[in-house]
Scaffold this motif. Structure first.
Motif, PDB file in Angstrom:
ATOM      1  N   HIS A   1       0.805  -1.228   0.000  1.00 44.35           N
ATOM      2  CA  HIS A   1       0.000   0.000   0.000  1.00 44.35           C
ATOM      3  C   HIS A   1       0.830   1.266   0.000  1.00 44.35           C
ATOM      4  O   HIS A   1       0.505   2.251   0.665  1.00 44.35           O
ATOM      5  CB  HIS A   1      -0.984   0.001   1.184  1.00 44.35           C
ATOM      6  CG  HIS A   1      -1.763  -1.272   1.284  1.00 44.35           C
ATOM      7  ND1 HIS A   1      -2.716  -1.630   0.355  1.00 44.35           N
ATOM      8  CD2 HIS A   1      -1.702  -2.297   2.175  1.00 44.35           C
ATOM      9  CE1 HIS A   1      -3.223  -2.805   0.682  1.00 44.35           C
ATOM     10  NE2 HIS A   1      -2.617  -3.242   1.782  1.00 44.35           N
ATOM     11  N   GLY A   2       1.902   1.223  -0.776  1.00 47.79           N
ATOM     12  CA  GLY A   2       2.757   2.395  -0.919  1.00 47.79           C
ATOM     13  C   GLY A   2       2.247   3.310  -2.017  1.00 47.79           C
ATOM     14  O   GLY A   2       1.122   3.174  -2.502  1.00 47.79           O
ATOM     15  N   SER A   3       3.075   4.225  -2.422  1.00 47.66           N
ATOM     16  CA  SER A   3       2.725   5.209  -3.441  1.00 47.66           C
ATOM     17  C   SER A   3       2.587   4.543  -4.812  1.00 47.66           C
ATOM     18  O   SER A   3       3.556   4.014  -5.364  1.00 47.66           O
ATOM     19  CB  SER A   3       3.810   6.289  -3.501  1.00 47.66           C
ATOM     20  OG  SER A   3       3.647   7.080  -4.651  1.00 47.66           O
ATOM     21  N   VAL A   4       1.377   4.593  -5.366  1.00 47.40           N
ATOM     22  CA  VAL A   4       1.129   4.033  -6.691  1.00 47.40           C
ATOM     23  C   VAL A   4       1.923   4.812  -7.739  1.00 47.40           C
ATOM     24  O   VAL A   4       2.468   4.230  -8.681  1.00 47.40           O
ATOM     25  CB  VAL A   4      -0.384   4.042  -7.008  1.00 47.40           C
ATOM     26  CG1 VAL A   4      -0.647   3.604  -8.444  1.00 47.40           C
ATOM     27  CG2 VAL A   4      -1.138   3.154  -6.023  1.00 47.40           C
ATOM     28  N   VAL A   5       2.009   6.122  -7.570  1.00 52.54           N
ATOM     29  CA  VAL A   5       2.754   6.956  -8.512  1.00 52.54           C
ATOM     30  C   VAL A   5       4.224   6.535  -8.549  1.00 52.54           C
ATOM     31  O   VAL A   5       4.813   6.378  -9.624  1.00 52.54           O
ATOM     32  CB  VAL A   5       2.620   8.456  -8.148  1.00 52.54           C
ATOM     33  CG1 VAL A   5       3.551   9.314  -8.974  1.00 52.54           C
ATOM     34  CG2 VAL A   5       1.177   8.904  -8.309  1.00 52.54           C
ATOM     35  N   THR A   6       4.820   6.328  -7.390  1.00 52.91           N
ATOM     36  CA  THR A   6       6.220   5.912  -7.336  1.00 52.91           C
ATOM     37  C   THR A   6       6.379   4.487  -7.862  1.00 52.91           C
ATOM     38  O   THR A   6       7.318   4.197  -8.607  1.00 52.91           O
ATOM     39  CB  THR A   6       6.770   6.011  -5.901  1.00 52.91           C
ATOM     40  OG1 THR A   6       6.610   7.354  -5.437  1.00 52.91           O
ATOM     41  CG2 THR A   6       8.230   5.634  -5.838  1.00 52.91           C
ATOM     42  N   ALA A   7       5.461   3.615  -7.490  1.00 55.82           N
ATOM     43  CA  ALA A   7       5.536   2.218  -7.941  1.00 55.82           C
ATOM     44  C   ALA A   7       5.528   2.147  -9.461  1.00 55.82           C
ATOM     45  O   ALA A   7       6.379   1.485 -10.071  1.00 55.82           O
ATOM     46  CB  ALA A   7       4.380   1.410  -7.369  1.00 55.82           C
ATOM     47  N   LEU A   8       4.578   2.831 -10.083  1.00 54.45           N
ATOM     48  CA  LEU A   8       4.453   2.769 -11.542  1.00 54.45           C
ATOM     49  C   LEU A   8       5.410   3.720 -12.242  1.00 54.45           C
ATOM     50  O   LEU A   8       6.036   3.356 -13.246  1.00 54.45           O
ATOM     51  CB  LEU A   8       3.015   3.079 -11.950  1.00 54.45           C
ATOM     52  CG  LEU A   8       1.946   2.121 -11.400  1.00 54.45           C
ATOM     53  CD1 LEU A   8       0.559   2.578 -11.807  1.00 54.45           C
ATOM     54  CD2 LEU A   8       2.206   0.696 -11.837  1.00 54.45           C
ATOM     55  N   GLY A   9       5.531   4.941 -11.711  1.00 53.20           N
ATOM     56  CA  GLY A   9       6.315   5.976 -12.386  1.00 53.20           C
ATOM     57  C   GLY A   9       7.811   5.832 -12.240  1.00 53.20           C
ATOM     58  O   GLY A   9       8.567   6.265 -13.102  1.00 53.20           O
ATOM     59  N   VAL A  10       8.262   5.215 -11.159  1.00 55.75           N
ATOM     60  CA  VAL A  10       9.704   5.036 -10.967  1.00 55.75           C
ATOM     61  C   VAL A  10      10.082   3.583 -11.262  1.00 55.75           C
ATOM     62  O   VAL A  10      10.790   3.300 -12.223  1.00 55.75           O
ATOM     63  CB  VAL A  10      10.145   5.445  -9.538  1.00 55.75           C
ATOM     64  CG1 VAL A  10      11.613   5.124  -9.319  1.00 55.75           C
ATOM     65  CG2 VAL A  10       9.882   6.921  -9.310  1.00 55.75           C
ATOM     66  N   HIS A  11       9.571   2.665 -10.458  1.00 57.36           N
ATOM     67  CA  HIS A  11       9.971   1.261 -10.585  1.00 57.36           C
ATOM     68  C   HIS A  11       9.438   0.626 -11.878  1.00 57.36           C
ATOM     69  O   HIS A  11      10.188  -0.023 -12.604  1.00 57.36           O
ATOM     70  CB  HIS A  11       9.515   0.461  -9.366  1.00 57.36           C
ATOM     71  CG  HIS A  11      10.009   1.022  -8.077  1.00 57.36           C
ATOM     72  ND1 HIS A  11      11.345   1.057  -7.744  1.00 57.36           N
ATOM     73  CD2 HIS A  11       9.343   1.588  -7.034  1.00 57.36           C
ATOM     74  CE1 HIS A  11      11.489   1.609  -6.546  1.00 57.36           C
ATOM     75  NE2 HIS A  11      10.291   1.945  -6.097  1.00 57.36           N
ATOM     76  N   GLY A  12       8.155   0.801 -12.147  1.00 57.70           N
ATOM     77  CA  GLY A  12       7.559   0.198 -13.342  1.00 57.70           C
ATOM     78  C   GLY A  12       8.121   0.768 -14.627  1.00 57.70           C
ATOM     79  O   GLY A  12       8.435   0.031 -15.571  1.00 57.70           O
TER      80      GLY A  12
END
Length: 143
Positions: A98-109
Protein backbone atom coordinates in the motif's frame (compact mmCIF):
# COMPACT_ATOMS: atom_id res chain seq x y z
CA UNK A 1 21.87 8.05 -34.58
CA UNK A 2 22.51 4.33 -35.02
CA UNK A 3 20.75 1.65 -32.99
CA UNK A 4 24.09 0.71 -31.44
CA UNK A 5 24.68 4.27 -30.17
CA UNK A 6 21.13 4.54 -28.80
CA UNK A 7 21.52 1.21 -27.00
CA UNK A 8 24.90 2.22 -25.59
CA UNK A 9 23.58 5.55 -24.27
CA UNK A 10 20.49 3.90 -22.73
CA UNK A 11 22.53 1.13 -21.11
CA UNK A 12 25.07 3.61 -19.75
CA UNK A 13 22.23 5.74 -18.36
CA UNK A 14 20.73 2.71 -16.59
CA UNK A 15 24.11 1.75 -15.18
CA UNK A 16 24.74 5.23 -13.81
CA UNK A 17 21.19 5.58 -12.45
CA UNK A 18 21.24 2.20 -10.70
CA UNK A 19 24.74 2.82 -9.37
CA UNK A 20 23.75 6.25 -8.03
CA UNK A 21 20.52 4.99 -6.47
CA UNK A 22 22.29 2.03 -4.85
CA UNK A 23 25.04 4.29 -3.57
CA UNK A 24 22.46 6.60 -1.99
CA UNK A 25 20.92 3.65 -0.12
CA UNK A 26 24.37 2.64 1.16
CA UNK A 27 25.58 6.11 2.14
CA UNK A 28 22.39 7.65 3.54
CA UNK A 29 19.61 5.08 3.74
CA UNK A 30 17.43 7.11 6.11
CA UNK A 31 17.13 10.05 3.70
CA UNK A 32 16.89 7.97 0.50
CA UNK A 33 14.35 5.44 1.76
CA UNK A 34 11.22 7.65 1.64
CA UNK A 35 11.65 8.04 -2.13
CA UNK A 36 11.31 4.28 -2.63
CA UNK A 37 7.53 4.49 -2.31
CA UNK A 38 6.70 2.39 0.74
CA UNK A 39 4.41 3.98 3.35
CA UNK A 40 6.63 3.17 6.35
CA UNK A 41 10.14 2.04 7.12
CA UNK A 42 11.66 -0.23 9.75
CA UNK A 43 11.95 1.40 13.13
CA UNK A 44 15.10 1.31 15.16
CA UNK A 45 18.08 -0.32 13.49
CA UNK A 46 16.43 -0.87 10.08
CA UNK A 47 19.22 0.79 8.12
CA UNK A 48 20.87 -2.58 7.56
CA UNK A 49 17.98 -3.74 5.39
CA UNK A 50 18.13 -0.55 3.35
CA UNK A 51 21.88 -0.93 2.87
CA UNK A 52 21.28 -4.46 1.56
CA UNK A 53 19.01 -2.94 -1.09
CA UNK A 54 21.77 -0.49 -1.99
CA UNK A 55 24.35 -3.24 -2.30
CA UNK A 56 21.99 -5.19 -4.55
CA UNK A 57 21.60 -2.18 -6.83
CA UNK A 58 25.34 -1.51 -6.99
CA UNK A 59 26.05 -5.14 -7.88
CA UNK A 60 23.34 -5.10 -10.58
CA UNK A 61 24.89 -1.95 -12.05
CA UNK A 62 28.40 -3.42 -11.97
CA UNK A 63 27.28 -6.53 -13.87
CA UNK A 64 25.74 -4.33 -16.58
CA UNK A 65 28.79 -2.08 -16.63
CA UNK A 66 31.22 -4.95 -17.07
CA UNK A 67 29.19 -6.36 -19.96
CA UNK A 68 29.00 -2.95 -21.62
CA UNK A 69 32.71 -2.15 -21.22
CA UNK A 70 33.84 -5.57 -22.43
CA UNK A 71 31.58 -5.41 -25.50
CA UNK A 72 29.38 -8.38 -24.64
CA UNK A 73 26.32 -6.68 -26.08
CA UNK A 74 24.08 -9.74 -26.45
CA UNK A 75 24.81 -10.80 -22.87
CA UNK A 76 24.11 -7.18 -21.83
CA UNK A 77 20.70 -7.45 -23.50
CA UNK A 78 19.92 -10.64 -21.62
CA UNK A 79 21.16 -9.16 -18.34
CA UNK A 80 18.95 -6.08 -18.79
CA UNK A 81 15.94 -8.32 -19.38
CA UNK A 82 16.66 -10.36 -16.26
CA UNK A 83 17.58 -7.37 -14.07
CA UNK A 84 14.33 -5.65 -15.03
CA UNK A 85 12.71 -8.28 -12.81
CA UNK A 86 14.30 -6.60 -9.77
CA UNK A 87 12.64 -3.29 -10.68
CA UNK A 88 9.31 -5.03 -11.36
CA UNK A 89 9.72 -6.74 -7.99
CA UNK A 90 10.28 -3.36 -6.33
CA UNK A 91 7.14 -2.06 -8.04
CA UNK A 92 5.10 -5.04 -6.85
CA UNK A 93 6.47 -4.68 -3.32
CA UNK A 94 5.42 -1.03 -3.14
CA UNK A 95 1.94 -1.81 -4.51
CA UNK A 96 1.34 -4.85 -2.25
CA UNK A 97 2.37 -2.88 0.84
CA UNK A 98 0.00 0.00 0.00
CA UNK A 99 2.76 2.39 -0.92
CA UNK A 100 2.73 5.21 -3.44
CA UNK A 101 1.13 4.03 -6.69
CA UNK A 102 2.75 6.96 -8.51
CA UNK A 103 6.22 5.91 -7.34
CA UNK A 104 5.54 2.22 -7.94
CA UNK A 105 4.45 2.77 -11.54
CA UNK A 106 6.32 5.98 -12.39
CA UNK A 107 9.70 5.04 -10.97
CA UNK A 108 9.97 1.26 -10.59
CA UNK A 109 7.56 0.20 -13.34
CA UNK A 110 8.83 2.73 -15.87
CA UNK A 111 12.46 1.88 -15.12
CA UNK A 112 11.77 -1.84 -15.52
CA UNK A 113 9.88 -1.35 -18.77
CA UNK A 114 12.63 0.85 -20.23
CA UNK A 115 15.19 -1.78 -19.21
CA UNK A 116 13.16 -4.40 -21.09
CA UNK A 117 12.98 -2.15 -24.16
CA UNK A 118 16.74 -1.53 -24.03
CA UNK A 119 17.39 -5.27 -23.56
CA UNK A 120 15.18 -6.15 -26.53
CA UNK A 121 16.84 -3.49 -28.68
CA UNK A 122 20.24 -4.93 -27.79
CA UNK A 123 19.00 -8.40 -28.72
CA UNK A 124 17.75 -7.04 -32.04
CA UNK A 125 21.04 -5.25 -32.66
CA UNK A 126 23.04 -8.45 -32.11
CA UNK A 127 20.59 -10.89 -33.74
CA UNK A 128 22.19 -10.71 -37.20
CA UNK A 129 25.69 -11.05 -35.82
CA UNK A 130 24.77 -14.12 -33.77
CA UNK A 131 22.99 -15.81 -36.71
CA UNK A 132 25.95 -15.62 -39.12
CA UNK A 133 28.24 -18.67 -38.97
CA UNK A 134 31.88 -17.90 -38.21
CA UNK A 135 33.30 -19.84 -41.17
CA UNK A 136 31.94 -22.12 -43.89
CA UNK A 137 31.97 -25.78 -42.99
CA UNK A 138 34.35 -27.68 -45.29
CA UNK A 139 32.69 -30.40 -47.35
CA UNK A 140 34.42 -33.74 -47.89
CA UNK A 141 35.47 -34.49 -51.46
CA UNK A 142 33.73 -37.55 -52.94
CA UNK A 143 35.16 -39.43 -55.95
Amino acid sequence: MSLKKINTVLAAAFILFILWFGGEFILSPETTAPGFGLPSWPAGDGDGFLIIKGIRDVVLALVLGILLVTGHRRALGWALLVEALAAYGDMATVLVHHGSVVTALGVHGLTATLMVVNGLLLMRETRKVAAVPAAPVPQPAYR
